[in-house]
Design an enzyme around this catalytic site. Structure first.
Site, PDB file in Angstrom:
ATOM      1  N   THR A 155       0.864  -1.181   0.000  1.00 24.20           N
ATOM      2  CA  THR A 155       0.000   0.000   0.000  1.00 24.20           C
ATOM      3  C   THR A 155       0.900   1.231   0.000  1.00 24.20           C
ATOM      4  O   THR A 155       1.616   1.475   0.977  1.00 24.20           O
ATOM      5  CB  THR A 155      -0.900   0.026   1.257  1.00 24.20           C
ATOM      6  OG1 THR A 155      -1.704  -1.145   1.263  1.00 24.20           O
ATOM      7  CG2 THR A 155      -1.807   1.256   1.245  1.00 24.20           C
ATOM      8  N   LYS A 197      -7.710   2.030  -2.883  1.00 23.60           N
ATOM      9  CA  LYS A 197      -7.326   1.629  -1.520  1.00 23.60           C
ATOM     10  C   LYS A 197      -7.322   2.834  -0.562  1.00 23.60           C
ATOM     11  O   LYS A 197      -7.882   2.767   0.529  1.00 23.60           O
ATOM     12  CB  LYS A 197      -5.940   0.974  -1.587  1.00 23.60           C
ATOM     13  CG  LYS A 197      -5.292   0.672  -0.266  1.00 23.60           C
ATOM     14  CD  LYS A 197      -5.742  -0.638   0.326  1.00 23.60           C
ATOM     15  CE  LYS A 197      -5.096  -0.839   1.693  1.00 23.60           C
ATOM     16  NZ  LYS A 197      -5.648  -1.958   2.410  1.00 23.60           N
TER      17      LYS A 197
END
Ligand code: NAD
Length: 297
Positions: free
Chosen positions: A96, A171
């Site tokens: 991420t 995300k």
């Protein structure tokens, strides 16, 4: 298929194990020897560096690293993947990171002749172990099609989000909303209870009314409302406050670059920052409800 896997931590370790279970040949690397040993015992072969992995015969290389700086170092560093990898090898980054860095690394990969996908996940360590992660994918559609059968060994929902960086966009947007909604749930639950409501009754009302969301009906921050939620086991396990803080930092940074206001996202970041500074960074992020508790004595 011959796959390289780099970054064998809490998420990468179990994800790599699932690739082995699906019958792929794995070449692995991590800075932590014990993590590599665990995978080698399960049937993977170890390499000594990203460069060695890149020089090998992997058709696909997957990375699962902590943050942008690690991803940039592993891909763009002097002795990194792109300095040595053969053209055509598919590169997939599941870390991420912020969308701008993801686009920068993907741009460099494509220039080098390597298709690249950003493929962050949600589902936590439980989802990684069970092979039920959700993958959010940015990149070319054809590369997504090529990656899908590989990712299917590690995830249940594999969603194409558009061009490079869009997986990271999905995300950060989702996690920013989650961070905000958890604070809202904590605030509402504590208000109701301090005014005399039973927590379970209040949660039941919210969860059949317009205030309902995942933070109230699945992961309620009030202890004892949902037996399976971290709130009912002392806020252990789950998704750490410092990880939420990292994701809110990515959201506010990306917002700054896009000149897009994220007023509640920025406020949420400061609220989790305060909570972390008080020594709570390791607790599940739903423990943010403690900020609203009356202090004893
Ligand atoms: P982690 O810290 O457990 O694992 C990262 C691994 O990368 C470590 O084993 C570390 O040694 C390795 N590493 C760091 N630099 C390296 C390098 N230069 N070369 C090789 N290996 C290197 O982190 P994690 O929990 O597995 O998370 C990985 C990513 O997934 C993060 O970006 C995180 O935000 C994201 N994520 C985590 C969760 C979660 O619940 N843990 C859920 C969704 C997404």
């Amino acid at each position: 298929m011959k796959i390289g896997f780099l970054g064998l931590g809490n998420m990468g370790g179990p994800m790599a194990l699932n690739l082995l279970k699906a019958g792929h040949q794995l070449s692995v690397f991590d800075l932590v020897a014990a993590s590599v040993k665990h995978l080698v015992e399960a049937g993977a072969s170890a390499v000594g560096s990203p460069a060695e992995m890149a020089k090998g015969d992997c058709e696909v290389i997957i990375t699962m690293l902590p943050a942008s700086q690690h991803v940039k170092a592993v891909y763009l560093g002097e002795d990194g993947l792109l300095a040595h990898v053969k053209a055509g090898v598919l590169l997939i980054d599941s870390s991420t990171i912020d969308p701008i860095s993801a686009r920068e690394v993907a741009g460099a990969a494509v220039k080098h002749g390597n298709p690249m996908l950003d493929a962050p996940v949600s589902g936590g360590t439980g989802g990684a172990a069970a092979g039920t992660l959700t993958f959010m994918i940015g990149g070319e559609q054809a590369d997504f099609d090529r990656a899908q059968p590989i990712l299917a060994a590690m995830g249940k929902n594999i969603v194409y989000c558009g061009g490079a960086g869009n997986g990271q966009v999905a995300k950060v947007a989702n996690n920013m909303l989650l961070g905000i909604s958890m604070i809202g749930a904590a605030e509402a639950m504590n208000l109701g209870v301090s005014l005399g409501m039973d927590a379970k009754v209040l949660a039941g009302i919210i969860n059949t009314s317009s205030g309902r969301c995942w933070s109230t009906d699945t992961y309620n921050p009030f202890p004892g409302v949902i037996e399976t939620a971290p709130a009912s086991r002392g806020y252990t396990g789950g998704f750490g406050t410092d990880l939420m803080l990292k994701d809110l930092g990515l959201a506010t940074e990306a917002a700054k670059q896009a000149r897009q206001p994220v007023m509640l996202g920025a406020a949420a970041q400061q609220i989790y920052q305060t909570f972390s500074q008080q020594g709570n960074g390791g607790l599940d992020f739903s423990a943010i409800i403690k900020l609203y508790s009356k202090q004893e004595g």
